[in-house]
Design an enzyme around this catalytic site. Structure first.
Site, PDB file in Angstrom:
ATOM      1  N   CYS A 214       0.802  -1.226   0.000  1.00 31.77           N
ATOM      2  CA  CYS A 214       0.000   0.000   0.000  1.00 31.77           C
ATOM      3  C   CYS A 214       0.832   1.273   0.000  1.00 31.77           C
ATOM      4  O   CYS A 214       0.298   2.361  -0.217  1.00 31.77           O
ATOM      5  CB  CYS A 214      -0.944  -0.003   1.200  1.00 31.77           C
ATOM      6  SG  CYS A 214      -1.968  -1.484   1.296  1.00 31.77           S
ATOM      7  N   HIS A 365      -3.763   6.834   1.422  1.00 33.38           N
ATOM      8  CA  HIS A 365      -4.105   5.480   0.998  1.00 33.38           C
ATOM      9  C   HIS A 365      -5.480   5.127   1.560  1.00 33.38           C
ATOM     10  O   HIS A 365      -5.758   5.321   2.746  1.00 33.38           O
ATOM     11  CB  HIS A 365      -3.049   4.503   1.508  1.00 33.38           C
ATOM     12  CG  HIS A 365      -3.471   3.080   1.497  1.00 33.38           C
ATOM     13  ND1 HIS A 365      -3.998   2.456   0.370  1.00 33.38           N
ATOM     14  CD2 HIS A 365      -3.464   2.134   2.491  1.00 33.38           C
ATOM     15  CE1 HIS A 365      -4.287   1.204   0.667  1.00 33.38           C
ATOM     16  NE2 HIS A 365      -3.975   0.987   1.940  1.00 33.38           N
ATOM     17  N   ASN A 395     -10.145  -1.085  -0.087  1.00 30.46           N
ATOM     18  CA  ASN A 395      -8.694  -0.949  -0.065  1.00 30.46           C
ATOM     19  C   ASN A 395      -8.117  -1.617  -1.318  1.00 30.46           C
ATOM     20  O   ASN A 395      -8.114  -2.842  -1.432  1.00 30.46           O
ATOM     21  CB  ASN A 395      -8.147  -1.617   1.198  1.00 30.46           C
ATOM     22  CG  ASN A 395      -6.640  -1.501   1.336  1.00 30.46           C
ATOM     23  OD1 ASN A 395      -5.926  -1.221   0.384  1.00 30.46           O
ATOM     24  ND2 ASN A 395      -6.145  -1.749   2.542  1.00 30.46           N
TER      25      ASN A 395
END
Length: 439
Positions: A214, A365, A395
């Site tokens: 990420c 993020h 996500n």
């Protein structure tokens, strides 16, 4: 724990007053004009009107502009302060040096792509013990996209990249470098060359993968800037893409509710120093945190059954079968993010000479809306200046920042000249932030 941070300030020194120390990237290190006489060999002669014919490559022209000539002369003055170290070298090397002094980089195009299949919280409730309310209250997520059929990491990445190139007004053959930020490549040796091929690049630009989950896209931005400022590259394509749905245990409601698949891309382009669009960065890692978030390699059960051949202990080596599903301690990851991410952004802002009130947008993020809100509260960023699409896509790992950026740009929310504080964080553990200007 490892820590690295940088401050790109390639401003051209003025000759009208005292020359101020400037900081930049040269090769793999940081240089400053304060110590330039010891680190850089300077010429005592500068021909400002001379132009050099460049070799056949994609690197920028070596002709000297007026601003570059000023910077060469400024560097010459500093170097001549140490007469013992004053040497001469060809004009081409002067130009290479001054590119490092005056070269900036900016974001000129973006694009994104998502799979066609949408999975809602209600859909998940049919296969695992959960509900729309349980998921949305804890994460802010309501839907996510999951790869199916003929879709692939390569096809999503190529689609996102093509859109970014189109916005930037570039052809694939204008690219000098393709950075593929992904932790789910479709080949052990990386997917970047396959994306380069899918785009139709005929000039064989360098293409390689960056594996940092990420945090990958932020590290890709920093890497692009280093290649431009330190290597003379002109157009760098940075792709963030992951298909974590392939590594999720769809019976574990603690993880399967979080992840989706997507790809996003930006074009980072060389520019004059006054147009520089990457102001500063801060990047970090801590291997101690791996136990809280990982997808470890599993041993091959067939090798266990066969045992040793008896000739040499533990030889031949065991073949590695595949990776386990994503393992995560949600509470620890949340605690890590709300502590470390604000610190990283504050550090990057300080290096850029900015404050939280001077940024137009906070783009994190897209891991969890509660994390996004917690970081924003710590930085005192009001809700109207937060970019978030986690409710729609979940996500998407390395894709989340460029995906959200692309939507914000194309909707007109983010405009040319806007300053954005962005940060990625996750597996590794890794985290990093960058202060950028769009356009």
């Amino acid at each position: 724990m490892a820590n690295s941070s940088g401050f790109f300030s390639p401003s051209v020194p003025s000759l009208r007053g005292k020359i101020k120390p400037s900081i930049g990237v040269i090769g793999s290190g940081i240089w400053s004009t304060e110590g330039i006489s010891k680190r850089v060999v300077c010429s005592s002669k500068v021909e400002g009107s001379e132009k050099i014919s460049p070799p056949q490559s994609r690197l920028p022209s070596t002709s000297i502009s007026e601003n570059e000539l000023l910077a060469v002369r400024a560097a010459k003055v500093v170097c001549q302060s140490n007469t013992d170290n004053k040497l001469e070298f060809p004009l081409t090397k002067q130009v290479a040096f001054i590119r490092l002094v005056s070269q900036g980089c900016k974001l000129v195009g973006c694009g994104s792509a998502v799979p066609s299949l949408k999975i809602s919280n209600d859909d998940l409730a049919k296969i695992v013990d959960t509900s729309d309310e349980w998921i949305s209250v804890r994460t802010g997520i309501r839907n996510r996209r999951v790869i199916t059929g003929k879709e692939s990491l390569i096809s999503l990445s190529a689609e996102a990249a093509s859109k970014a190139l189109q916005m930037a007004g570039l052809d694939p053959d204008d690219l000098d470098l393709v950075l593929m930020c992904t932790s789910t490549p479709e080949d052990l040796f990386g997917s970047a060359p396959q994306v380069q091929k899918a785009l139709g690049c005929k000039r064989n630009p360098l293409a390689y993968d960056i594996t940092a989950a990420c945090s990958g896209f932020v590290l890709g931005l920093v890497s692009a800037a280093c290649h431009i400022r330190g290597g003379g590259f002109k157009n760098v394509l940075v792709i963030g893409a992951d298909t974590l749905s392939r590594y999720v245990d769809w019976t574990d409601r603690g993880t399967c509710i979080l992840f989706g698949d997507a790809a996003g891309a930006v074009v980072v382009q060389a520019c004059d120093s006054e147009d520089d669009g990457l102001f500063s960065f801060d990047v970090n890692s801590d291997g101690e945190g791996r136990r809280h978030l990982n997808a470890s390699i599993k041993d091959n059960e067939v090798d266990h059954a066969l045992g040793s051949n008896g000739s040499v202990l533990d030889f031949p080596p065991k073949r590695l079968a595949n990776f386990s599903c994503v393992q995560m301690n949600g509470k620890e990851v949340f605690r890590f993010a709300v502590k470390c991410v604000p610190q990283s952004i504050e550090s990057a802002l300080e290096k850029a000479g900015l404050t939280g009130s001077s940024i137009d947008w906070l783009l994190l993020h897209q891991a969890n809306q509660r994390i996004i809100d917690g970081v924003a509260t710590r930085l005192e960023v009001p809700p109207e200046r937060i970019i978030s699409n986690v409710a729609t896509y979940g996500n998407t790992s390395a894709a989340s920042i460029p995906l959200a950026l692309d939507e914000a740009v194309r909707s007109g929310k983010v405009k040319a000249g806007h300053t954005i504080a962005t940060a990625g964080f996750g597996a590794g553990l890794t985290w990093g932030s960058a202060i950028i200007r769009w356009g």
